[in-house]
Design an enzyme around this catalytic site. Structure first.
Site, PDB file in Angstrom:
ATOM      1  N   ARG A 204       0.847  -1.231  -0.161  1.00  0.00           N
ATOM      2  CA  ARG A 204       0.027   0.003   0.066  1.00  0.00           C
ATOM      3  C   ARG A 204       0.940   1.084  -0.025  1.00  0.00           C
ATOM      4  O   ARG A 204       0.473   2.280  -0.689  1.00  0.00           O
ATOM      5  CB  ARG A 204      -0.805  -0.034   1.163  1.00  0.00           C
TER       6      ARG A 204
ATOM      7  N   HIS B 140       5.877   5.897  11.447  1.00  0.00           N
ATOM      8  CA  HIS B 140       5.404   5.678  10.163  1.00  0.00           C
ATOM      9  C   HIS B 140       4.248   6.935   9.919  1.00  0.00           C
ATOM     10  O   HIS B 140       3.148   6.984   9.897  1.00  0.00           O
ATOM     11  CB  HIS B 140       4.443   4.357   9.972  1.00  0.00           C
TER      12      HIS B 140
HETATM   13  C1  NCD Z   1       2.311  -0.763   8.285  1.00  0.00           C
HETATM   14  C2  NCD Z   1       3.959  -0.607   8.212  1.00  0.00           C
HETATM   15  O1  NCD Z   1       4.525  -1.056   7.381  1.00  0.00           O
HETATM   16  O2  NCD Z   1       4.230  -0.618   9.388  1.00  0.00           O
HETATM   17  N1  NCD Z   1       1.649  -1.090   6.880  1.00  0.00           N
HETATM   18  C3  NCD Z   1       1.652  -0.292   6.037  1.00  0.00           C
HETATM   19  O3  NCD Z   1       2.462   0.783   5.686  1.00  0.00           O
HETATM   20  N2  NCD Z   1       0.098   0.018   5.620  1.00  0.00           N
HETATM   21  C4  NCD Z   1       1.643  -1.754   9.166  1.00  0.00           C
HETATM   22  C5  NCD Z   1       2.130  -3.150   9.043  1.00  0.00           C
HETATM   23  O4  NCD Z   1       2.938  -3.470   8.341  1.00  0.00           O
HETATM   24  O5  NCD Z   1       1.476  -3.973  10.014  1.00  0.00           O
END
Ligand code: NCD
Length: 296
Positions: free
Chosen positions: A49, A126
């Site tokens: 994503r 993040h």
């Molecule tokens: C998240 C991440 O990479 O931290 N994913 C994301 O970017 N949507 C959450 C996850 O990996 O669980």
């Protein structure tokens, strides 16, 4: 030069500005606000994503992508992150970086001659996920104040959680922490948000009494040592549990990917908001790219 390494790099006003711009793009459609810009996407770690929605955001806004495959780069010859970033920043107007080490985005910023956006650095942060989480809540609730949100699942290793907590600290919200005992929020993080945390529980059912339930998966790839942690049956969220224990209007959020912690019978129920959240990634990332590159 603006960068987004930590969600704390932007204040409440800026968070709101980016969220509102994202919803404006969603309502009025895409436009080529970033022609002639070259944006490098450096993903040193798996991503679906985040990578695709960044690349979609870049193309939708009229910019060009400079892509990087970690497996086919000079990293294989032993090049350092710093050298890779120095070079890439000479070729691009902005770098989006995801890397397995905490602190890597900050290291990148320190040597880069162009802005850096952190797309996830180890267990640290993040921030772009947080922005799209907030965009989704703003769209649904109409405000970023006046709601209760449960942070659920793996609160120990998920990097989405620290970023979201820091951002929520700007708003008038109540926070519930719900996790299996072994995956509780570390004390040093909890201490900073005591005034907003109204409940800490190890029961999924108890955590469901909230306006938003933000589920996270067990971050297996970040758990070192021999303990093989998985969610027990009582930590799997299904529609029946929502019907029994959630409020009538509770919405389920999840940064995705899910493994087994949310069963698919929630997908077509009124509780589901996680697919809208993933869709909002593109609008949010366009709004962020525009902000960093000085469109507004
Ligand atoms: C998240 C991440 O990479 O931290 N994913 C994301 O970017 N949507 C959450 C996850 O990996 O669980």
């Amino acid at each position: 030069m603006k960068s987004l390494v930590s969600i704390n790099d932007i204040d409440k006003t800026t968070i709101l500005k980016i969220c509102q711009r994202a919803l404006e793009i969603k309502t009025h459609g895409f436009s080529k606000t970033l022609p002639d810009k070259i944006i490098a996407t450096l993903f040193f770690e798996p991503s679906t994503r985040t990578k695709l929605s960044f690349q979609s955001a870049i193309l939708r806004s009229g910019a060009q992508i400079l892509n990087f495959e970690a497996d086919n780069s000079s990293l294989k010859k032993g090049e350092t992150l710093e050298d890779t970033i120095r070079m890439t920043s000479a070729y691009a107007d902005l770098i989006v970086i995801r890397h397995p080490e905490a602190g890597s985005a900050l290291r990148a910023q320190q040597v880069s001659s162009c802005p850096i956006i952190n797309a996830g650095d180890g267990t640290n942060e993040h921030p772009t996920q947080t922005l799209l989480d907030l965009v989704t809540i703003l769209e649904h609730h109409g405000s970023l104040d006046g709601f209760t949100i449960t942070l659920g699942g793996d609160l120990k290793y998920s990097r989405t959680i620290p970023s979201l907590l820091h951002a929520l600290a700007n708003f008038d919200v109540k926070i519930i922490l719900a996790s299996p005992q072994l995956l509780s929020l570390p004390d040093h993080l909890k201490a900073n948000f005591q005034d907003k945390i109204i409940l800490q529980t190890h029961s999924l059912k108890e955590g469901l009494k909230s306006d938003y339930f933000y589920m996270t998966r067990v971050q297996k790839e970040r758990i070192t040592g021999t303990t093989d942690i998985t969610f027990e049956e009582d930590w799997i969220l299904n529609k029946n549990l929502c019907e029994q224990y959630a409020n009538q209007n509770t919405k389920i959020l999840h940064p995705l990917p899910r493994v087994n912690e949310i069963t698919t019978d929630i997908d077509d129920s009124p509780y589901q908001l996680y697919f809208t959240q993933a869709e909002n990634g593109v609008y949010t990332r366009i709004a962020l790219l525009e902000y960093i590159l000085g469109v507004y």
